[in-house]
Design a protein around this motif. Sequence first.
Motif, PDB file in Angstrom:
ATOM      1  N   PRO A  36     -27.206  21.124  -4.571  1.00  0.00           N
ATOM      2  CA  PRO A  36     -28.615  21.378  -4.891  1.00  0.00           C
ATOM      3  C   PRO A  36     -29.456  20.387  -5.187  1.00  0.00           C
ATOM      4  O   PRO A  36     -30.779  20.281  -5.043  1.00  0.00           O
ATOM      5  N   ASN A  37     -29.085  19.010  -5.389  1.00  0.00           N
ATOM      6  CA  ASN A  37     -29.560  17.906  -5.519  1.00  0.00           C
ATOM      7  C   ASN A  37     -30.432  17.598  -4.334  1.00  0.00           C
ATOM      8  O   ASN A  37     -31.649  16.986  -4.238  1.00  0.00           O
ATOM      9  N   ALA A  38     -30.019  17.852  -3.097  1.00  0.00           N
ATOM     10  CA  ALA A  38     -30.612  17.875  -1.988  1.00  0.00           C
ATOM     11  C   ALA A  38     -31.526  18.978  -1.424  1.00  0.00           C
ATOM     12  O   ALA A  38     -32.429  19.065  -0.682  1.00  0.00           O
ATOM     13  N   MET A  39     -31.133  20.142  -1.869  1.00  0.00           N
ATOM     14  CA  MET A  39     -31.938  21.415  -1.413  1.00  0.00           C
ATOM     15  C   MET A  39     -32.975  21.789  -2.357  1.00  0.00           C
ATOM     16  O   MET A  39     -33.845  22.079  -1.759  1.00  0.00           O
ATOM     17  N   ALA A  40     -32.747  21.712  -3.716  1.00  0.00           N
ATOM     18  CA  ALA A  40     -33.672  22.250  -4.786  1.00  0.00           C
ATOM     19  C   ALA A  40     -34.974  21.583  -4.594  1.00  0.00           C
ATOM     20  O   ALA A  40     -36.051  21.983  -4.512  1.00  0.00           O
ATOM     21  N   LEU A  64     -40.602  16.283 -10.348  1.00  0.00           N
ATOM     22  CA  LEU A  64     -40.338  16.321 -11.695  1.00  0.00           C
ATOM     23  C   LEU A  64     -38.573  16.943 -11.980  1.00  0.00           C
ATOM     24  O   LEU A  64     -37.985  16.393 -12.600  1.00  0.00           O
ATOM     25  N   TYR A  65     -38.454  17.496 -10.946  1.00  0.00           N
ATOM     26  CA  TYR A  65     -36.942  18.208 -10.824  1.00  0.00           C
ATOM     27  C   TYR A  65     -36.136  16.712 -10.606  1.00  0.00           C
ATOM     28  O   TYR A  65     -35.102  16.653 -11.248  1.00  0.00           O
ATOM     29  N   GLY A  66     -36.392  15.845  -9.529  1.00  0.00           N
ATOM     30  CA  GLY A  66     -35.452  14.792  -9.181  1.00  0.00           C
ATOM     31  C   GLY A  66     -35.567  13.745 -10.389  1.00  0.00           C
ATOM     32  O   GLY A  66     -34.568  13.191 -10.815  1.00  0.00           O
ATOM     33  N   LEU A  67     -36.801  13.727 -11.068  1.00  0.00           N
ATOM     34  CA  LEU A  67     -36.757  12.437 -12.154  1.00  0.00           C
ATOM     35  C   LEU A  67     -35.970  13.133 -13.437  1.00  0.00           C
ATOM     36  O   LEU A  67     -35.363  12.160 -14.042  1.00  0.00           O
ATOM     37  N   ALA A  68     -36.149  14.167 -13.548  1.00  0.00           N
ATOM     38  CA  ALA A  68     -35.469  14.718 -14.709  1.00  0.00           C
ATOM     39  C   ALA A  68     -33.865  14.811 -14.538  1.00  0.00           C
ATOM     40  O   ALA A  68     -33.213  14.337 -15.496  1.00  0.00           O
ATOM     41  N   SER A  69     -33.512  15.003 -13.663  1.00  0.00           N
ATOM     42  CA  SER A  69     -31.965  14.951 -13.002  1.00  0.00           C
ATOM     43  C   SER A  69     -31.529  13.667 -13.163  1.00  0.00           C
ATOM     44  O   SER A  69     -30.481  13.066 -13.945  1.00  0.00           O
ATOM     45  N   GLY A 122     -34.400  22.545 -15.315  1.00  0.00           N
ATOM     46  CA  GLY A 122     -33.353  22.574 -14.338  1.00  0.00           C
ATOM     47  C   GLY A 122     -32.976  21.227 -13.998  1.00  0.00           C
ATOM     48  O   GLY A 122     -31.502  20.959 -13.700  1.00  0.00           O
ATOM     49  N   GLY A 123     -33.711  20.258 -13.905  1.00  0.00           N
ATOM     50  CA  GLY A 123     -33.443  18.927 -13.683  1.00  0.00           C
ATOM     51  C   GLY A 123     -32.496  18.289 -14.794  1.00  0.00           C
ATOM     52  O   GLY A 123     -31.451  17.658 -14.462  1.00  0.00           O
ATOM     53  N   LEU A 124     -32.913  18.520 -15.946  1.00  0.00           N
ATOM     54  CA  LEU A 124     -32.135  18.151 -17.024  1.00  0.00           C
ATOM     55  C   LEU A 124     -30.648  18.540 -17.026  1.00  0.00           C
ATOM     56  O   LEU A 124     -29.973  17.877 -17.562  1.00  0.00           O
ATOM     57  N   LEU A 350     -25.183   3.498 -13.481  1.00  0.00           N
ATOM     58  CA  LEU A 350     -25.201   2.862 -12.207  1.00  0.00           C
ATOM     59  C   LEU A 350     -26.021   4.023 -10.989  1.00  0.00           C
ATOM     60  O   LEU A 350     -26.913   3.551 -10.208  1.00  0.00           O
ATOM     61  N   ILE A 351     -25.738   5.237 -10.882  1.00  0.00           N
ATOM     62  CA  ILE A 351     -26.660   6.207 -10.401  1.00  0.00           C
ATOM     63  C   ILE A 351     -27.942   6.327 -10.456  1.00  0.00           C
ATOM     64  O   ILE A 351     -28.890   6.463  -9.630  1.00  0.00           O
ATOM     65  N   LEU A 352     -28.473   6.003 -11.899  1.00  0.00           N
ATOM     66  CA  LEU A 352     -29.832   6.111 -12.272  1.00  0.00           C
ATOM     67  C   LEU A 352     -30.451   4.879 -11.731  1.00  0.00           C
ATOM     68  O   LEU A 352     -31.579   5.234 -11.344  1.00  0.00           O
ATOM     69  N   SER A 353     -29.896   3.802 -11.667  1.00  0.00           N
ATOM     70  CA  SER A 353     -30.257   2.574 -11.145  1.00  0.00           C
ATOM     71  C   SER A 353     -30.998   2.680  -9.885  1.00  0.00           C
ATOM     72  O   SER A 353     -32.118   2.524  -9.462  1.00  0.00           O
ATOM     73  N   ILE A 354     -30.167   3.359  -8.765  1.00  0.00           N
ATOM     74  CA  ILE A 354     -30.552   3.516  -7.508  1.00  0.00           C
ATOM     75  C   ILE A 354     -31.492   4.613  -7.402  1.00  0.00           C
ATOM     76  O   ILE A 354     -32.381   4.394  -6.619  1.00  0.00           O
ATOM     77  N   GLY A 355     -31.438   5.720  -8.187  1.00  0.00           N
ATOM     78  CA  GLY A 355     -32.345   6.830  -8.250  1.00  0.00           C
ATOM     79  C   GLY A 355     -33.902   6.207  -8.520  1.00  0.00           C
ATOM     80  O   GLY A 355     -34.790   6.711  -8.014  1.00  0.00           O
TER      81      GLY A 355
END
Length: 410
Positions: A36-40, A64-69, A122-124, A350-355
């Motif tokens: 879903p991270n790639a599909m949504a 917004l979805y990606g940023l909230a996630s 949904g992202g959160l 770490l994941i957030l830093s790359i995102g």
Amino acid sequence: MTLTDSPSPARRTYGAVLGSPYVARLLGGTLIGRLPNAMAPVAIVLLVTADGGTLAFGGLLSALYGLASALSQPVKGRLMDRHGQTRVSGPAAVLNSAALLALPATGATGSPALAATVVVLGGLAAPPLEAGLRALWPSVLPDPVRRHTALALDTGTQGLLYIAGPLLVAALTTAHNPALALIVTAALGLAGTALVLTAPPSRTWQPAPTQGGGTSGRLFSTGLLTLFAALVGVGVAIGGMNVWSIAMAERHDTDLLSGLLPAAFSTGSFLGGLLYGHRTWNSKPTRQLLTGAGGFLLGWLPLLTLPAPYPATAAVFVPGAFLTLIVARAFTITDTLAPPTRTTEAYAWLILSIGVGQAAGTALAGRLADHPHTLAALPAAAGAFALVVLLLARPGRTPVQRGRRHRQHA
């Protein structure tokens, strides 16, 4: 960097690692659950445009979805460190899927505020499966050599999500409609999360107990902060590359390039991970990280010549091949520097830093789209920033003593 030549039976094949108890299930379930991270984001854009909305509004909802996630990852990681994986990822997956299923019914173009609210929720609620999987490896694979191989395989396959996910959404939308694509996205998220959470290592996983007065330990050491700063640079390079790919497609009037170039980068990451994980390296993680950052930077330099499509496709394969080395060693160093009671949260940062870097790189590259040479230089500049930060700080050079790690599963 040299290879060790010990013929350890624990070492050799991916088959041995994947054949270890629960490894294939946990890795496969995480990949499915993270689709879903790639599909949504793609499905959201297609849903809006199919309903007569503008591409700009669809892109806003997708962002917004990606940023909230991304921004909620550390919070969810902290909760997992306190309450375990099942109590956090289970409800999160249900809420995430419910939001994706509800979005078509909101009438995205007729009720923009409601659609934005559903997308953010949904992202959160996107389950933190990637950080959770990294926290499970020490208990599932106590042997460090097999764990090295699993981490390389885990990291290298992440890029494949962003090839398979959008292709699946496009196929479902073409054959039926974007609403079906969102239904399938929600179902895959639930199915993958269930595969992981019902496995004994995840069900019984617990963080290390707090020591002394019950404090959880200071998370942000200088080493971790500099490591995360460098990873922001890595993310900027990736985000810049994505926009550069679109600019290349427009310049050469070849729409395929906008997908082909990121796919070549992701393929390089996958194959680089396979090669890296197949061997055991005897140099220190910090040195491996610096080697990866150096190769990552050098791989972007050919873009400065504004290459033609075929050379450009070959060029982006190279930094992709070094990306897995960077990320895998970054997780190793994070595990060394973070308090044992807060490792999942540290992985999430770490994941957030790359995102965050990717988002910043995408935004900056969009502003540079009318300046081809500057746009092409952005990934290399970001790679140089990452390398300089690592050279100056060398995070993980003097690892601290660790307490008890996470409890092994029953």
